[in-house]
Motif scaffolding. Structure first.
Motif, short mmCIF file in Angstrom:
data_model
loop_
_atom_site.label_atom_id
_atom_site.label_comp_id
_atom_site.label_asym_id
_atom_site.label_seq_id
_atom_site.Cartn_x
_atom_site.Cartn_y
_atom_site.Cartn_z
N LEU A 107 0.83 -1.16 0.05
CA LEU A 107 0.24 0.01 -0.02
C LEU A 107 0.71 1.00 0.03
O LEU A 107 1.98 1.22 0.41
N THR A 108 0.26 2.30 -0.59
CA THR A 108 0.82 3.54 -0.74
C THR A 108 -0.29 4.46 -0.65
O THR A 108 -1.37 4.23 -0.32
N GLY A 109 0.07 5.57 -0.67
CA GLY A 109 -0.83 7.18 -0.68
C GLY A 109 -0.22 8.13 -0.14
O GLY A 109 1.07 8.26 0.27
N SER A 110 -1.01 9.33 -0.04
CA SER A 110 -0.54 10.64 0.33
C SER A 110 -0.88 10.57 1.74
O SER A 110 0.09 11.29 2.72
N ASN A 111 -1.94 10.09 2.27
CA ASN A 111 -2.40 10.29 3.71
C ASN A 111 -2.54 9.05 4.30
O ASN A 111 -3.43 8.21 3.39
N GLY A 112 -2.46 8.86 5.57
CA GLY A 112 -3.08 7.54 6.12
C GLY A 112 -2.54 6.15 5.72
O GLY A 112 -3.08 5.15 6.25
N LYS A 113 -1.31 6.18 5.27
CA LYS A 113 -0.71 4.86 5.16
C LYS A 113 -0.51 4.05 6.30
O LYS A 113 -0.68 2.79 6.17
N THR A 114 0.25 4.51 7.37
CA THR A 114 0.54 3.84 8.61
C THR A 114 -0.68 3.37 9.12
O THR A 114 -0.69 2.26 9.82
N THR A 115 -1.57 4.33 9.47
CA THR A 115 -2.93 4.01 9.99
C THR A 115 -3.67 2.62 9.23
O THR A 115 -4.05 2.04 9.96
N THR A 116 -3.65 2.84 8.01
CA THR A 116 -4.10 1.95 7.24
C THR A 116 -3.43 0.59 7.41
O THR A 116 -4.23 -0.54 7.45
N TYR A 305 -8.12 -1.05 17.65
CA TYR A 305 -7.09 -0.43 17.13
C TYR A 305 -6.89 1.12 17.72
O TYR A 305 -7.81 1.89 17.65
N GLN A 306 -5.71 1.24 18.44
CA GLN A 306 -5.82 2.52 19.24
C GLN A 306 -4.65 3.43 18.36
O GLN A 306 -3.49 2.92 18.40
N PRO A 307 -4.88 4.51 17.99
CA PRO A 307 -3.87 5.22 17.31
C PRO A 307 -2.72 5.77 18.23
O PRO A 307 -2.97 6.01 19.56
N LYS A 308 -1.58 5.90 17.89
CA LYS A 308 -0.44 6.34 18.86
C LYS A 308 0.44 7.25 17.97
O LYS A 308 0.50 7.61 16.78
N ASN A 309 1.68 7.53 18.58
CA ASN A 309 2.84 8.19 18.11
C ASN A 309 2.38 9.56 17.19
O ASN A 309 2.91 9.93 16.19
N ASN A 310 1.60 10.31 18.08
CA ASN A 310 1.12 11.59 17.77
C ASN A 310 0.27 11.67 16.46
O ASN A 310 0.08 12.86 15.72
N ARG A 311 -0.63 10.58 15.94
CA ARG A 311 -1.28 10.23 14.77
C ARG A 311 -2.79 10.41 15.37
O ARG A 311 -3.26 9.36 15.79
N ASN A 328 2.55 14.27 11.19
CA ASN A 328 3.08 15.10 9.86
C ASN A 328 1.82 15.43 9.34
O ASN A 328 0.78 15.74 9.85
N ALA A 329 2.08 16.44 8.43
CA ALA A 329 0.85 17.28 7.84
C ALA A 329 1.16 18.06 6.23
O ALA A 329 2.33 17.95 5.98
N ASN A 330 0.30 17.82 5.71
CA ASN A 330 0.30 18.58 4.26
C ASN A 330 -1.22 19.21 3.77
O ASN A 330 -1.89 18.91 5.03
N PRO A 331 -1.02 19.96 2.80
CA PRO A 331 -2.55 20.46 2.70
C PRO A 331 -3.69 19.82 2.71
O PRO A 331 -4.69 20.21 3.15
N ALA A 430 7.63 19.36 15.21
CA ALA A 430 7.39 18.73 16.57
C ALA A 430 6.66 19.48 17.48
O ALA A 430 6.65 19.58 18.67
N LEU A 431 5.28 19.64 17.01
CA LEU A 431 4.31 20.21 17.79
C LEU A 431 3.79 19.81 19.12
O LEU A 431 3.10 20.08 19.88
N GLU A 432 4.12 18.17 19.05
CA GLU A 432 3.81 17.29 20.26
C GLU A 432 4.41 18.51 21.56
O GLU A 432 4.06 18.03 22.74
N ARG A 433 5.48 18.98 21.54
CA ARG A 433 6.17 19.72 22.53
C ARG A 433 5.15 20.87 23.16
O ARG A 433 5.33 21.34 24.45
N ILE A 434 3.94 21.06 22.48
CA ILE A 434 2.96 21.85 23.11
C ILE A 434 2.50 21.35 24.51
O ILE A 434 2.07 22.04 25.34
N LEU A 435 2.49 19.95 24.55
CA LEU A 435 1.58 19.38 25.68
C LEU A 435 2.81 19.66 26.81
O LEU A 435 2.14 19.55 27.99
#
Length: 438
Positions: A107-116, A305-311, A328-331, A430-435
């Motif tokens: 599998l590949t794709g622009s978004n959601g690869k690891t979650t999928t 399934y529990q999301p992790k790693n800032n996703r 991560n982020a893109n438009p 690295a916006l998880e630093r906000i926490l």
């Protein structure tokens, strides 16, 4: 093995010799810090490191063999000298793949690869022995390492493939040789490397090119018109989506905040937020259904399934709910996250948005588009972080900061009680630093 001198190509005898040595090791490693006793170590090179310099360290930590590409790195008879350690790793993985008898799902794709990938793994694991890409090891090094972890006793292998330029998915497909291929979506990611949105579509569709050329099976989301267009009239497909003429029909119910779907009279509530995750959930259900995983087991696989790693993690602190989506982020993913926040029933909403990287000449326009959407749909509490967002035109109520250090000092003074907060930005921000500061 002798020094290979011609175009990095191994003779069959040489590859068999290397492969037999590999089979006598417990695994393959490219990092002496994580090396296990009995491993085969590959001395890879990068801009800031040279694995050939760590061969003695590898042997001291228990490496059985070391594959090196500098004569000076040969320290004993268990060193295997080749022209290029990376190419050797890739060729070894390709040779190993040819011996695998069970299906590989690529599998590949622009978004959601690891979650999928994780959702598919969660569903299939209910009935089969499965191994999948670890973390996001999805590039020209990670894919070979993934394949070399696949043992003979599996029922399925799942390989995630990432790319930031054209021809990369073509190359990774030639190594992983998937029997089933799927693309999560086509979005505005890595525009700089792909040369625009059309380049993204062309680059990701190299997986479909491999599937067609080798008469393998494509898994198609018929709710995505781009996927339908890219697969064309190819017939060897498994279809899924909301339409009733699919091989597997899944209905989207809601996402407030967690995505809930209907499958075969079963209501499935995931722990994933955002309607944009519907396709990721649906394809995992479709794959489980195709391979006859029991319906209740599919439901459990999705719901567990529990999301992790800032996703898309949901973090609750007293009366505050934080949506941490800072991996991560893109438009495309940024807009999806904002649309999701908009439709939530929560009253007091706050945004902490960080720069999106690898957009090339489109960077300013794409950041400005996100700002315009945020300001149109959220009256206040919009915080922008990073040089790209800082250079955008904004309303006076929007607060923008050129660096994380600029916003760090005021985070503790922001009133967050009874709020729903979205934290979203590219990995480099690295916006998880906000926490740590709220």
């Amino acid at each position: 093995m002798k020094f290979i001198r011609t175009f990095f190509i191994f003779s069959l005898m040489e590859m068999v010799e290397l492969y037999n040595k590999f089979k006598g090791c417990i695994n393959v490693s490219t990092d002496t810090r994580k090396l296990k006793n009995g491993s085969m170590y590959f001395a890879l090179k990068g801009d800031n490191f040279n694995g050939n310099n760590f061969v003695e360290d590898a042997f001291n930590k228990g490496a059985k063999y070391c594959v090196v590409d500098e004569p000076s790195a040969v320290v004993n008879k268990n060193c295997i000298l080749v022209n290029d350690a990376l190419k050797t790793l890739q060729e070894l993985a390709k040779f190993h793949r040819a011996k695998i008898k069970y299906p590989i799902i690529g599998l590949t794709g622009s978004n959601g690869k690891t979650t999928t990938k994780e959702l598919i793994y969660s569903v299939l694991s209910a009935s089969f022995k499965v191994k999948a890409t670890s973390g996001n090891l999805n590039n020209h090094i990670g894919v070979p390492l993934t394949l070399l972890e696949f043992q003979d006793d599996l029922d399925f292998g799942i390989v995630e493939m990432g790319a930031n330029h054209q021809k990369e998915i073509e190359f990774l497909s030639s190594i992983s040789q998937p029997d089933y291929g799927l693309i999560t979506n086509f979005g505005k990611a890595h525009l700089e490397g792909f040369g625009g949105v059309e380049g993204v579509i062309k680059g990701k569709s190299e997986l479909y090119d491999y599937i067609r050329a080798n008469q393998k099976t494509a898994i198609i989301n018929t709710d995505d018109e781009k996927q339908i267009n890219q697969i064309g009239n190819y017939k060897n497909i498994i279809t899924f989506g909301s339409k009733n003429d699919n091989n597997c029909q899944i209905e989207f119910l809601n996402a407030d905040p967690f995505v809930t779907v209907m499958f075969n009279t079963l209501k499935i509530q995931s722990q994933l937020i955002g309607a944009y995750n519907f396709g990721n959930i649906a394809v995992a259900i479709a794959i489980g259904n195709h391979f006859n995983v029991p319906k209740e087991a599919i439901k459990k696989g999705i719901e567990d399934y529990q999301p992790k790693n800032n996703r898309s993690e949901i973090i609750e602190k007293n009366s505050t709910k934080i949506i941490l989506d800072a991996y991560n982020a893109n438009p495309s993913s940024m807009l999806g996250a904002l649309k999701n926040l908009k439709q939530l029933s929560a009253k007091n909403k706050m945004l902490f948005l960080g720069d999106m990287f690898e957009l090339g000449e489109e960077a300013h326009a794409e950041h400005q588009s996100i700002v315009d959407f945020a300001e149109t749909n959220f009256e206040k509490n919009v915080y922008l972080i990073g040089e790209n967002f800082y250079n955008c035109g904004t309303k006076s109520s929007t607060k923008k900061f050129k660096t994380f250090d600029d916003i760090k000092s005021i985070l503790g003074s922001i009133m967050l009680d009874n709020s729903t907060i979205l934290i979203k930005g590219s990995r480099g921000m690295a916006l998880e630093r906000i926490l740590e500061h709220i």
